[in-house]
Design an enzyme around this catalytic site. Structure first.
Site, mmCIF file in Angstrom:
data_model
loop_
_atom_site.group_PDB
_atom_site.id
_atom_site.type_symbol
_atom_site.label_atom_id
_atom_site.label_comp_id
_atom_site.label_asym_id
_atom_site.label_seq_id
_atom_site.Cartn_x
_atom_site.Cartn_y
_atom_site.Cartn_z
ATOM 1 N N HIS A 165 -1.929 8.414 9.689
ATOM 2 C CA HIS A 165 -1.929 9.861 9.887
ATOM 3 C C HIS A 165 -3.042 10.525 9.079
ATOM 4 C CE1 HIS A 165 -0.297 10.505 5.876
ATOM 5 N NE2 HIS A 165 0.590 9.548 6.122
ATOM 6 N N ASP A 167 0.008 4.655 5.591
ATOM 7 C CA ASP A 167 -0.753 3.738 4.733
ATOM 8 C C ASP A 167 -0.008 2.419 4.584
ATOM 9 O OD1 ASP A 167 1.312 4.805 3.200
ATOM 10 O OD2 ASP A 167 0.045 5.359 1.494
#
Length: 495
Positions: A97, A393
């Protein structure tokens, strides 16, 4: 103190562009491959990336700016570059994102003042932003798996909520999608009348991943037909679908977490820094640690905001948190990345974490490759040739490690990993074309740094990596690292 703090920021910001260049030169040795060296390559110059060892320590603040990935610079993407006459068969994209508001707040400080509504008149902006906003307003025409139907398709709070995607994050992925749209527009990846079967979109259940995925998709397919789009939900950040249960993966993760803890407590400079910060704020050191201050400080840095300040009293000495303190915490993170590679437990965790996604991707590629064999009748509606997965992540990092790209830096905001599948033309002797794979990370070709394709596998007359290497790696070789022969064997072999 405010003025001094702001001056430090101006000094650092002034070096932001240099930081990105420094990052590239320190970790990537860019070697152009000219048509004179590789016969048949397009006339455009190409670059391949090769990690090089260096002795100079990277500057932790400059490293942080590369993590911010502020969309204010021209970026060269090497997606879509291939030898002449090769046919692009499919593309699979995994993204992190975009820029988000912090998930944590620093005790006794004001939260960063950031507006999470979208406006084309506010920077950073993008030429597609207004039309993107309008197009998302028609999203009810699309198909959404039940868990996603109630999530807003746009960030919409004038005062950002914790973890909310910012306008910067939207712009980052509009740019990413547009980069790939331009990279593939001459390769006829998707016909103008593409069918719902040819595009697969999936996201975790967080608004920031769903909205990032929509921004990327709009950049890639501007004004796409909502009625053709189904957005699928992945409940796990590992995109493991129905194959998530794996006890050994949890064991390796626990080993990795213990290693992280030992490294942190052994860092006396880090401990002194937390004590100083806690004294300034008037809180217990353990309370500050639990608030994960680097998360909020990164937001201040990425958005050009002064670090938080507090007045004296209420148990604290008062003053501002500093860039120097930030640098100590950030340096510990960089040291942790090095120690993680040395210890090895994370690689084993990553392999078991990302095997389901890699296996699913391998199966999709193989289906498309078979559909493109000579004499095959095309399937009604076509094959799935474009896949977009929007994660975090903690999705990108283990995927990089599982692929053997352990030297790659920790995933920045809006990071992307791209798998391309290509087919060579028939030879003059009548032999059918071969199928190849390329892997790119943030636009750089890293194929020949993966565990399944080494530089020794690269030849002048075969500049790409055979797909069979990837398939063999995913279905067999990957398990040797965890001393097993299959995913089930690896997951339940706990000795």
């Amino acid at each position: 103190m405010f003025a001094r703090n702001r001056f430090l920021f101006l000094v650092v910001v002034g070096g932001a562009v240099l930081a990105v260049l420094s990052f590239s030169l320190q970790f990537l040795n860019l070697i152009p491959t000219s048509p004179m060296l590789d016969e048949g390559l397009r006339a455009k110059s190409r670059k391949r990336v090769f990690p090089v060892h260096h002795t100079q320590e990277p500057d932790p603040v400059f490293e942080a700016y590369s993590y911010c990935n502020t969309p204010n610079r021209t970026e060269q993407a090497w997606e879509g570059h291939s030898p002449a006459d090769y046919k692009l068969l499919s593309v699979h994209v995994m993204i992190r994102h975009g820029d988000r508001y912090p998930l944590y707040s620093i005790p006794k400080t004001r939260r960063p003042s950031i507006d999470c509504t979208l406006s084309a008149s506010r920077q950073p902006s993008h030429p597609l932003l207004d039309s993107f906003i309008n197009h998302m307003g028609q999203g009810t025409r699309g198909h959404w798996e039940a868990q996603l139907g109630s999530i807003s398709r746009l960030p919409n709070h004038s005062v950002c909520e914790m973890g909310e995607l910012t306008q910067t994050g939207v712009v980052q992925h509009l740019r990413n999608g547009q980069l790939l749209q331009r990279a593939y527009k001459h390769h006829s990846l998707l016909p103008s009348d593409w069918s719902p079967r040819q595009v697969w979109i999936e996201t975790t259940g967080k608004s920031r991943t769903l909205q990032s995925g929509m921004a990327f998709l709009y950049g890639f397919l501007p004004d796409f037909d909502w009625t053709k789009v189904t957005v699928h939900h992945q409940w796990s950040t590992l995109f493991c679908g129905s194959a998530c249960e794996c006890p050994a993966r949890s064991k390796y993760l626990e080993e990795e977490q213990r290693r992280q803890y030992r490294l942190r407590v052994a860092d006396s400079n880090l401990e002194r820094t937390f004590i100083d910060m806690a004294r300034t704020l008037g809180v217990l050191t353990r309370q500050l640690r639990a608030a994960n201050p680097i998360d909020s400080l990164l937001c201040h840095l990425c958005h050009g905001l002064p670090f938080p300040c507090v007045s004296g009293g209420d148990g604290g000495s008062g003053g501002c948190l500093t860039v120097a303190q930030f640098a100590v915490i950030r340096q510990q993170q960089l040291d942790d990345e090095v120690d993680r590679r040395r210890f090895g437990a994370y690689r084993k965790y990553a392999i078991l974490a990302m095997y389901p996604y890699l296996n699913r991707t391998a199966n999709k590629m193989e289906r498309v490759a078979r559909a493109n064999e000579e004499g095959r009748q095309p399937r009604l509606g076509g094959e799935e040739v474009f896949t977009l997965s929007s994660g975090h992540d903690v999705t990108i990092a283990p995927l990089l490690s599982a692929l053997g790209l352990e030297e790659a830096k920790f995933p920045r905001f809006a990071a992307r990993i791209v798998f391309e599948m290509w087919k060579s033309p028939p030879t003059t002797q009548g032999q059918v074309g071969e199928v190849f794979i390329r892997v790119l990370y943030n636009g750089e070709d890293v194929t020949f740094h993966t565990a399944f394709c080494h530089p020794s596998d690269r030849h002048i007359n075969q500049p790409l990596c055979p797909l069979k290497n990837f398939l063999t790696f995913v279905r067999k070789d990957i398990f040797s690292i965890v001393n097993a022969t299959s995913y089930k064997d690896a997951c339940y072999k706990l000795s």
